[in-house]
Write a protein that holds these residues in place. Sequence first.
Motif, PDB file in Angstrom:
ATOM      1  N   MET A   1      -8.663  22.714  59.140  1.00 52.19           N
ATOM      2  CA  MET A   1      -9.978  23.076  58.663  1.00 52.19           C
ATOM      3  C   MET A   1     -10.972  21.954  58.929  1.00 52.19           C
ATOM      4  SD  MET A   1      -9.859  26.092  57.629  1.00 52.19           S
ATOM      5  CE  MET A   1      -8.519  27.254  57.398  1.00 52.19           C
ATOM      6  N   ALA A   2     -12.234  22.331  59.034  1.00 52.22           N
ATOM      7  CA  ALA A   2     -13.275  21.362  59.349  1.00 52.22           C
ATOM      8  C   ALA A   2     -13.445  20.367  58.204  1.00 52.22           C
ATOM      9  CB  ALA A   2     -14.592  22.079  59.607  1.00 52.22           C
ATOM     10  N   THR A   3     -13.499  19.101  58.521  1.00 54.21           N
ATOM     11  CA  THR A   3     -13.790  18.063  57.549  1.00 54.21           C
ATOM     12  C   THR A   3     -14.950  17.240  58.064  1.00 54.21           C
ATOM     13  OG1 THR A   3     -12.171  16.585  58.577  1.00 54.21           O
ATOM     14  CG2 THR A   3     -11.411  17.947  56.725  1.00 54.21           C
ATOM     15  N   VAL A   4     -15.754  16.752  57.148  1.00 51.78           N
ATOM     16  CA  VAL A   4     -16.922  15.952  57.498  1.00 51.78           C
ATOM     17  C   VAL A   4     -16.710  14.554  56.944  1.00 51.78           C
ATOM     18  CG1 VAL A   4     -19.411  15.696  57.227  1.00 51.78           C
ATOM     19  CG2 VAL A   4     -18.417  17.976  57.475  1.00 51.78           C
ATOM     20  N   LEU A  37     -20.465  20.939  63.726  1.00 45.81           N
ATOM     21  CA  LEU A  37     -20.594  22.395  63.638  1.00 45.81           C
ATOM     22  C   LEU A  37     -20.203  23.064  64.949  1.00 45.81           C
ATOM     23  CD1 LEU A  37     -21.534  24.876  61.997  1.00 45.81           C
ATOM     24  CD2 LEU A  37     -23.829  24.471  62.911  1.00 45.81           C
ATOM     25  N   ASP A  38     -20.564  22.434  66.048  1.00 46.01           N
ATOM     26  CA  ASP A  38     -20.217  22.967  67.369  1.00 46.01           C
ATOM     27  C   ASP A  38     -18.696  23.132  67.504  1.00 46.01           C
ATOM     28  OD1 ASP A  38     -21.021  23.575  70.268  1.00 46.01           O
ATOM     29  OD2 ASP A  38     -19.628  21.909  70.542  1.00 46.01           O
ATOM     30  N   GLN A  53     -22.072  36.184  58.834  1.00 48.95           N
ATOM     31  CA  GLN A  53     -22.767  37.144  57.971  1.00 48.95           C
ATOM     32  C   GLN A  53     -23.043  36.572  56.590  1.00 48.95           C
ATOM     33  OE1 GLN A  53     -21.867  41.191  57.514  1.00 48.95           O
ATOM     34  NE2 GLN A  53     -21.684  41.634  59.678  1.00 48.95           N
ATOM     35  N   ARG A  54     -22.117  35.752  56.077  1.00 44.65           N
ATOM     36  CA  ARG A  54     -22.363  35.115  54.774  1.00 44.65           C
ATOM     37  C   ARG A  54     -23.552  34.161  54.869  1.00 44.65           C
ATOM     38  NH1 ARG A  54     -18.361  34.877  50.852  1.00 44.65           N
ATOM     39  NH2 ARG A  54     -17.713  36.843  51.808  1.00 44.65           N
ATOM     40  N   LEU A  55     -23.659  33.450  55.988  1.00 46.33           N
ATOM     41  CA  LEU A  55     -24.821  32.584  56.201  1.00 46.33           C
ATOM     42  C   LEU A  55     -26.096  33.409  56.372  1.00 46.33           C
ATOM     43  CD1 LEU A  55     -23.238  29.955  58.623  1.00 46.33           C
ATOM     44  CD2 LEU A  55     -24.026  29.530  56.286  1.00 46.33           C
ATOM     45  N   ALA A  56     -26.002  34.559  57.024  1.00 48.29           N
ATOM     46  CA  ALA A  56     -27.163  35.443  57.174  1.00 48.29           C
ATOM     47  C   ALA A  56     -27.650  35.918  55.812  1.00 48.29           C
ATOM     48  CB  ALA A  56     -26.801  36.636  58.059  1.00 48.29           C
ATOM     49  N   ALA A 234     -22.911  24.904  56.326  1.00 49.89           N
ATOM     50  CA  ALA A 234     -22.203  25.872  57.167  1.00 49.89           C
ATOM     51  C   ALA A 234     -20.772  25.411  57.430  1.00 49.89           C
ATOM     52  CB  ALA A 234     -22.954  26.067  58.490  1.00 49.89           C
ATOM     53  N   ILE A 235     -20.582  24.123  57.649  1.00 44.74           N
ATOM     54  CA  ILE A 235     -19.235  23.590  57.874  1.00 44.74           C
ATOM     55  C   ILE A 235     -18.392  23.747  56.614  1.00 44.74           C
ATOM     56  CG2 ILE A 235     -17.926  21.481  58.332  1.00 44.74           C
ATOM     57  CD1 ILE A 235     -20.318  20.587  60.084  1.00 44.74           C
ATOM     58  N   ASP A 236     -18.966  23.422  55.469  1.00 48.89           N
ATOM     59  CA  ASP A 236     -18.229  23.551  54.211  1.00 48.89           C
ATOM     60  C   ASP A 236     -17.854  25.015  53.946  1.00 48.89           C
ATOM     61  OD1 ASP A 236     -18.433  20.844  53.817  1.00 48.89           O
ATOM     62  OD2 ASP A 236     -20.136  20.974  52.431  1.00 48.89           O
ATOM     63  N   LEU A 237     -18.778  25.926  54.233  1.00 46.34           N
ATOM     64  CA  LEU A 237     -18.474  27.343  54.045  1.00 46.34           C
ATOM     65  C   LEU A 237     -17.369  27.789  54.996  1.00 46.34           C
ATOM     66  CD1 LEU A 237     -19.121  30.064  52.711  1.00 46.34           C
ATOM     67  CD2 LEU A 237     -20.853  30.426  54.492  1.00 46.34           C
ATOM     68  N   SER A 238     -17.358  27.258  56.207  1.00 45.02           N
ATOM     69  CA  SER A 238     -16.305  27.630  57.156  1.00 45.02           C
ATOM     70  C   SER A 238     -14.940  27.206  56.639  1.00 45.02           C
ATOM     71  CB  SER A 238     -16.576  27.003  58.532  1.00 45.02           C
ATOM     72  OG  SER A 238     -16.288  25.617  58.540  1.00 45.02           O
ATOM     73  N   ALA A 239     -14.868  26.033  56.029  1.00 42.09           N
ATOM     74  CA  ALA A 239     -13.594  25.569  55.471  1.00 42.09           C
ATOM     75  C   ALA A 239     -13.152  26.461  54.313  1.00 42.09           C
ATOM     76  CB  ALA A 239     -13.731  24.119  55.013  1.00 42.09           C
ATOM     77  N   GLU A 240     -14.108  26.844  53.457  1.00 44.42           N
ATOM     78  CA  GLU A 240     -13.784  27.706  52.318  1.00 44.42           C
ATOM     79  C   GLU A 240     -13.312  29.088  52.774  1.00 44.42           C
ATOM     80  OE1 GLU A 240     -16.098  29.858  48.565  1.00 44.42           O
ATOM     81  OE2 GLU A 240     -17.093  28.264  49.712  1.00 44.42           O
ATOM     82  N   LEU A 241     -14.053  29.696  53.683  1.00 41.74           N
ATOM     83  CA  LEU A 241     -13.668  31.022  54.162  1.00 41.74           C
ATOM     84  C   LEU A 241     -12.393  30.961  54.991  1.00 41.74           C
ATOM     85  CD1 LEU A 241     -17.051  32.736  55.103  1.00 41.74           C
ATOM     86  CD2 LEU A 241     -15.705  32.947  53.018  1.00 41.74           C
ATOM     87  N   GLY A 242     -12.181  29.856  55.689  1.00 40.58           N
ATOM     88  CA  GLY A 242     -10.944  29.704  56.445  1.00 40.58           C
ATOM     89  C   GLY A 242      -9.730  29.741  55.540  1.00 40.58           C
TER      90      GLY A 242
END
Length: 314
Positions: A1-4, A37-38, A53-56, A234-242
């Motif tokens: 998962m993405a980490t910052v 993010l890329d 869609q969640r970001l939208a 957006a990165i944090d949301l990607s980790a959560e949804l992942g």
Amino acid sequence: MATVPAWLRRAVPDAQSLAGNDVEDVALAAGATIGALDAVVRRQERWAGAWRQRLALSAASVTAKQAGRVEDEGALRDAVLLTRPGDNVGPAGLLLFAWRRLTAQPAEELLTKRNLAAVLQEFGRAHDEAVCDLTDDLRQLAASDGTVGIMTGTIAIAERHGLGRSLGAWLADTLLAQRLGWAHAVPLLGTEAAFGTSARPRRSAASSVAPSIETDPERAKDLLAAQARAALRAIDLSAELGRRADRLLAVAPKLRAKAADAVVNKLLSDDTIVASEKIAGMSDRGLRRLFDRLVELGAVRELSGRPTFRIYGL
């Protein structure tokens, strides 16, 4: 998962601390967050559709609030999910359609004249001869400037056409996706409630279409900071949804319903599904029972909090 990295989180200024940062430092932080993010975007995860869609939805909620409307994310979902295709979803529902359009259509097709006309209408703007001028301005900007210049220039173009900052954010997110070669755009500036609060006054039509970072550093700094904050979210949301998607995929083999695979795929590609969704091979009762089972297994959540007209998602 993405980490910052912790240093990057500390480097991204909030709206209150922005004044104490140099534009070069903010640009470095923004570039690093967009790079992180890329990496998320290019993984092309199965749940990427639900993520965008969640970001939208978040962007539509911010846009509605900036327009003086009272609809929150739950009301925006209801406006779209609880109406029949072709029914009037109201001004707030159209805002959600506009941001979903950003995430659903290929990025390279978002700035066609036909698509821009539809977006302007969804944002409640006139779209007659302005579309041609807007398209030409954006095409010229994309071909002549760097990433920072494109972002500040896009906002300036939106202001010159009287389109407002929310539509300017939609256009800037589109051009960023095209510049980075993403298949689909990701709502960023649109999700940033503080975006534009410290920007300079609107420029006249005679002003430069694309003000550079050298001539208007405070404007560029404000936009870069907003973009960096949005990218972190957006990165944090990607980790959560992942993590939630992994749980859904882990329990999927236990599902016995005939069309369970179709439901799982839809949950991974959409923000939410209404309990009355029409899915081939699945009755209304069967779908409700499947959702009850998924909630019991901790694979999905019921997001409306209602006993009827329930809505489910990651």
